[in-house]
Design an enzyme around this catalytic site. Structure first.
Site, short mmCIF file in Angstrom:
data_model
loop_
_atom_site.label_atom_id
_atom_site.label_comp_id
_atom_site.label_asym_id
_atom_site.label_seq_id
_atom_site.Cartn_x
_atom_site.Cartn_y
_atom_site.Cartn_z
N HIS A 1 -6.82 -5.73 -1.93
CA HIS A 1 -5.74 -4.95 -1.34
C HIS A 1 -4.92 -5.84 -0.41
O HIS A 1 -4.93 -5.70 0.81
CB HIS A 1 -6.34 -3.76 -0.59
CG HIS A 1 -5.37 -2.65 -0.34
ND1 HIS A 1 -4.73 -1.97 -1.35
CD2 HIS A 1 -4.92 -2.09 0.82
CE1 HIS A 1 -3.95 -1.04 -0.84
NE2 HIS A 1 -4.03 -1.10 0.48
N ASP B 1 -8.69 -4.76 -6.23
CA ASP B 1 -8.36 -3.80 -5.19
C ASP B 1 -9.20 -2.52 -5.35
O ASP B 1 -9.09 -1.83 -6.36
CB ASP B 1 -6.87 -3.45 -5.29
CG ASP B 1 -6.35 -2.67 -4.09
OD1 ASP B 1 -7.15 -2.03 -3.40
OD2 ASP B 1 -5.12 -2.70 -3.87
N SER C 1 0.85 -1.19 0.00
CA SER C 1 0.00 0.00 0.00
C SER C 1 0.89 1.25 0.00
O SER C 1 1.66 1.43 -0.94
CB SER C 1 -0.97 -0.04 1.18
OG SER C 1 -2.01 0.90 1.02
#
Length: 648
Positions: A597, A565, A480
């Site tokens: 994600h 995602d 991320s």
């Protein structure tokens, strides 16, 4: 130094497969235990058994049956049944499911397309319940407006769901009282500030109880008693403090001393008394606020000290007589206990991973140092199990996501896997990380790729200056925001790192901001304050977006992405891979069509880290080791990865 034969090469599946058991929760009446454990497909499922059956060693009953991906969020209902959330292949459109333990029936309470139950809205729970209203749950759902969550009510007996309360515009959290009335909400204002709104006992219109500036934080903790709101905020303070606010008079009282930001609060389930608060300057530190609770915490702290572990309180019975605890050590899997207040005794339940119970793991050290501008920094070093004084190791800089989050002390699979392979691991809580103080948080505003990035470089130099690092072999790895940091590492500072691994990281900050999930719109003004506005700060965002520096990449790069995602879209990875190819560069790109994600399928998780292990070992020197037979372009059986190699 090479890894000695006395340190066994631990299989990847032991680190990245699912634990034997984890996340235990005592039932409200104290008679049963629910926990997560692998089902036949090896993904995490909810299991339930009575405490008597558990103590006698009888098998538990699996009560959920999702086919492929882990269940991550579940809770008991007050009447002794199970609620859980599950999405589809990582899309984060979470449905709420109810499991009747009497019949074994599972019911999807929110069978609506394109909506999500948001567990962060109602006091961080998936569902709010009140003893005064048995069989009823309240939860946040964006059914009527994809951009906005309101409070819905469900009757468990019938499964009937109806709108219960409309929240103010841009509300991102709410507090509900025992009569099921929404009494407080936090809203994000269009200028980046936020406001705490409350309703008095007469339930008349909303009243502003507190305004917070763009540098401040507010989070709602819950209702204590009839009309006392518990709130954590930094308005007027350098740290997030715990305070009570009288909902009728709006009088505020600070409840705990200021150390670092409040991280957790333990409230008595039956009396609503605030028992203790937890700060975490590097190790979890509980401050007891209730004299009657002191002996109980003393007993828990003594047990934790014996294990060099930090304390987490997971849940408690309705009468608060029994607590479920996690004792989290750095070099051992998490151990779970029940604490019985009547006897002041801890009852061991289980460890999370029996296969790691008797093998050497790396020691974890909380460290403090300074950034180049003098800002105080904190982080964690995980040492290889064979580390000796004056040894130097290849370093992996492991960058946490968020970025408005933090790393904590305790066992973690990724650093221990790397340590077992021969790496030293540094996890920096760079500026912008939460949990410390306002100065540390706000020093990261509009500093993506700038001071936030130089903090990462300074973390490496700290470890180098201690004489711990083979400087020719330093990798950057993260997910991320950490994935963005990995991309920034090989574009903004192209020769600082030996290689990089990006997991679901954004490459263009403007397209990231333009494609957030619709129900994150309340946070958009905050993103603009903290990251930069796509119009007003256009040049800034372009200057620190790795996409526009793809031509500078000279180090090996591995990029991974989940196709579903909702936060960092697939296009974020696709566009930088295309740019690298257009400039004649090289990159290895791994796409998982059934993930979001991160990796919710244990098979895909094992597969990705097997690829990362081979990739790192190619570039990080002869001190590290790798599992035989693995390749970057070959998949673990059952994994969905699509691998594309660009260049050489």
């Amino acid at each position: 130094m090479t890894v000695p034969d006395t340190v066994p090469l631990i299989p990847l599946a032991t680190f990245f497969g699912n634990p034997d058991r984890g996340s235990p929760r005592i039932s409200p009446d104290g008679t049963s235990l629910a926990f997560l454990a692998p089902g036949p497909a090896k993904n995490l499922q909810v299991h339930v058994q009575s405490l008597d059956a558990f103590r006698s060693g009888e098998p538990a009953t699996q009560v959920t049956h999702h086919k492929s991906h882990d269940i991550r969020f579940f809770q008991w209902t007050r009447d002794g049944n199970i609620l859980f959330l599950q999405d589809t292949d990582g899309d984060e459109d979470f449905h709420l499911y109810y499991v009747s333990l009497a019949t074994g029936e599972t019911r999807d309470l929110t069978p609506f397309a394109g909506v999500t139950v948001w567990r962060e809205v109602v006091e961080g729970k998936a569902v709010f319940e009140s003893l005064a209203h048995p069989g009823v749950g309240l939860f946040a759902l964006n059914k009527d407006d994809a951009k906005h969550h309101d409070i819905y009510k469900v009757e468990y007996a019938t499964g009937e769901v109806e709108l219960h309360a409309v929240l103010p515009d841009r509300a991102d959290s709410a507090v509900i009282d025992k009569d099921l009335q929404v009494r407080a909400a936090k809203v994000a204002n269009l200028d980046g500030t936020s406001s705490l709104l409350v309703r008095k006992s007469n339930l008349d219109e909303w009243v502003v109880a507190k305004d917070a500036g763009v540098l401040d934080e507010i989070s709602l903790v819950g209702i204590a008693g009839e009309s006392t709101l518990l709130v954590a905020h930094s308005v007027g303070f350098d740290t997030v403090v715990l305070a009570s606010i009288n909902l009728d008079t709006l009088e505020e009282t600070e409840l705990a001393e200021r150390v670092t930001d409040i991280q957790d609060v333990k409230v008595h389930n039956a009396t609503d008394a605030v028992l203790a608060v937890m700060h975490d300057p590097g190790r979890a530190t509980w401050t007891v606020l209730d004299d009657d609770a002191q002996p109980h915490f003393d007993a828990i702290f003594a047990a934790a000290a014996d294990l060099d572990a930090d304390v987490q309180i997971l849940n408690a019975t309705s009468d608060d007589a029994t607590w479920t605890l996690a004792l989290v050590a750095g070099d051992a899997p998490t151990r779970y206990f029940l604490y019985h207040k009547g006897t002041q005794q801890l009852e061991f339940l289980f460890g999370a991973n029996a296969a790691l119970a008797d093998v050497p793991l790396g020691k974890v050290e909380s460290v403090n140092y300074e950034a180049r501008d003098g800002l105080a920094q904190q982080g964690y070093l995980t040492f290889p199990p064979h580390a000796e004084p004056d040894s130097q190791f290849p370093l992996v800089l492991l960058v946490h996501g968020g970025p408005w989050a933090r790393d904590n002390y305790g066992y973690s699979a990724i650093p221990q896997w790397l340590a077992n392979r021969g790496y030293l691991v540094m996890q920096p809580n760079y500026r912008g990380s939460t949990g410390f103080n306002k100065k540390h948080l706000t020093a990261g505003f509009k500093e993506w790729g700038r001071a936030m990035h130089t903090d990462l470089l300074d973390a490496v130099e700290y470890a180098v200056e201690r004489g711990l690092v083979d400087r020719e072999h330093v990798a950057i790895v993260g997910g991320s925001y950490g994935g963005y940091a990995a991309l920034a590492g090989v574009t903004l500072t192209p020769e600082f790192f030996t290689c990089a691994v990006d997991i679901v990281g954004p490459s263009n900050l403007k397209t990231l901001l333009a494609t957030i999930p619709p129900y994150w719109e309340a946070f958009l003004s905050s993103f603009h304050t903290r990251m930069g506005h796509p119009e007003h700060d256009s040049d800034l965002l372009d200057s620190v977006s790795p996409l526009f520096h793809a031509d500078k990449i000279v180090r090996p790069l591995l990029i991974s992405q989940g196709a579903n995602d909702p936060r960092v879209k697939q296009a974020e990875s696709e566009q930088i891979v295309a740019a690298i190819e257009a400039h004649g560069g090289s990159v290895t790109y791994v796409l998982y069509p059934d993930e979001g994600h991160g990796w919710s399928s244990p098979t895909n998780r094992i597969d990705f880290f097997s690829k990362a292990e081979v990739f790192l070992a190619q570039w990080m020197g002869d001190q590290v080791r790798v599992t035989e037979g693995l390749t970057v372009d070959g998949n673990v059986e059952g994994a969905s990865a699509i691998v594309r190699v660009v260049g050489e």
